[in-house]
Design a protein around this motif. Sequence first.
Motif, PDB file in Angstrom:
ATOM      1  N   ASN A 102      52.714  79.226  42.074  1.00  0.00           N
ATOM      2  CA  ASN A 102      53.105  79.926  43.304  1.00  0.00           C
ATOM      3  C   ASN A 102      54.439  79.414  43.829  1.00  0.00           C
ATOM      4  O   ASN A 102      55.315  80.200  44.203  1.00  0.00           O
ATOM      5  N   LEU A 103      54.582  78.107  43.874  1.00  0.00           N
ATOM      6  CA  LEU A 103      55.812  77.517  44.416  1.00  0.00           C
ATOM      7  C   LEU A 103      57.006  77.748  43.496  1.00  0.00           C
ATOM      8  O   LEU A 103      58.106  78.074  43.969  1.00  0.00           O
ATOM      9  N   LYS A 129      62.242  72.919  48.544  1.00  0.00           N
ATOM     10  CA  LYS A 129      63.290  73.935  48.434  1.00  0.00           C
ATOM     11  C   LYS A 129      64.095  73.865  49.729  1.00  0.00           C
ATOM     12  O   LYS A 129      63.581  74.192  50.801  1.00  0.00           O
ATOM     13  N   ASP A 130      65.339  73.422  49.626  1.00  0.00           N
ATOM     14  CA  ASP A 130      66.183  73.229  50.805  1.00  0.00           C
ATOM     15  C   ASP A 130      65.455  72.320  51.804  1.00  0.00           C
ATOM     16  O   ASP A 130      65.081  71.213  51.425  1.00  0.00           O
ATOM     17  N   ILE A 144      54.002  75.821  52.873  1.00  0.00           N
ATOM     18  CA  ILE A 144      52.543  75.935  52.786  1.00  0.00           C
ATOM     19  C   ILE A 144      52.152  77.373  52.479  1.00  0.00           C
ATOM     20  O   ILE A 144      51.293  77.631  51.629  1.00  0.00           O
ATOM     21  N   ASP A 145      52.796  78.326  53.138  1.00  0.00           N
ATOM     22  CA  ASP A 145      52.523  79.743  52.850  1.00  0.00           C
ATOM     23  C   ASP A 145      52.860  80.081  51.398  1.00  0.00           C
ATOM     24  O   ASP A 145      52.077  80.746  50.712  1.00  0.00           O
ATOM     25  N   CYS A 146      54.011  79.627  50.925  1.00  0.00           N
ATOM     26  CA  CYS A 146      54.422  79.918  49.550  1.00  0.00           C
ATOM     27  C   CYS A 146      53.495  79.277  48.523  1.00  0.00           C
ATOM     28  O   CYS A 146      53.361  79.780  47.408  1.00  0.00           O
ATOM     29  N   SER A 147      52.846  78.183  48.886  1.00  0.00           N
ATOM     30  CA  SER A 147      51.954  77.483  47.962  1.00  0.00           C
ATOM     31  C   SER A 147      50.680  78.249  47.678  1.00  0.00           C
ATOM     32  O   SER A 147      49.999  78.009  46.687  1.00  0.00           O
ATOM     33  N   THR A 204      39.540  81.107  54.036  1.00  0.00           N
ATOM     34  CA  THR A 204      40.259  79.864  53.796  1.00  0.00           C
ATOM     35  C   THR A 204      40.273  79.585  52.300  1.00  0.00           C
ATOM     36  O   THR A 204      39.259  79.717  51.618  1.00  0.00           O
ATOM     37  N   TYR A 205      41.451  79.209  51.798  1.00  0.00           N
ATOM     38  CA  TYR A 205      41.613  79.021  50.360  1.00  0.00           C
ATOM     39  C   TYR A 205      42.674  77.973  50.087  1.00  0.00           C
ATOM     40  O   TYR A 205      43.757  78.002  50.672  1.00  0.00           O
ATOM     41  N   TYR A 206      42.350  77.036  49.212  1.00  0.00           N
ATOM     42  CA  TYR A 206      43.292  76.023  48.749  1.00  0.00           C
ATOM     43  C   TYR A 206      43.390  76.145  47.229  1.00  0.00           C
ATOM     44  O   TYR A 206      42.420  75.853  46.525  1.00  0.00           O
ATOM     45  N   PRO A 207      44.544  76.566  46.709  1.00  0.00           N
ATOM     46  CA  PRO A 207      44.683  76.697  45.253  1.00  0.00           C
ATOM     47  C   PRO A 207      44.570  75.332  44.567  1.00  0.00           C
ATOM     48  O   PRO A 207      44.828  74.301  45.186  1.00  0.00           O
ATOM     49  N   ASP A 208      44.230  75.343  43.275  1.00  0.00           N
ATOM     50  CA  ASP A 208      44.263  74.096  42.524  1.00  0.00           C
ATOM     51  C   ASP A 208      45.720  73.779  42.173  1.00  0.00           C
ATOM     52  O   ASP A 208      46.636  74.551  42.470  1.00  0.00           O
TER      53      ASP A 208
END
Length: 131
Positions: free
Chosen positions: A39-40, A66-67, A120-123, A28-32
């Motif tokens: 990433n986005l 995005k869209d 969320i995946d792209c983030s 499990t990982y949440y970027p800063d």
Amino acid sequence: MKNIYVMIAVAVISSLMFGGCYMDGRGTYYPDVTEMTKNLEKKGYDVSTDEIKKDDDTITVLNGKKDDEYIEFFWFDTEKYVDEYVEEMKKDNSEYDTISWITNDKKFGNIAYCGTEKAIDCSGVQVVEVK
């Protein structure tokens, strides 16, 4: 000798199968906010960030769109405002695939987010569910 090749093949296949359960190995990982913004933006999302001051707390907010795909992510100094913002997200965002929050986590602190699965995946958010 044939048994050794079979055992090696089974070991390799098993490691590939189980390795996939942990995506890139981080679990499990949440970027800063900086990493998530990069990433986005690489994936073509319009990203805005802001800091909200409430009492002595700072709440960092990221919105990516995005869209029809979007993510709204909050980082809190303390758990004090997490429930309030989760309720606001529930009211304001009826099209989310995921809404989640954690408080007082040793690694990630206090966060809350909602969004579409693709955003969320792209983030860069990765959640490994243990069953």
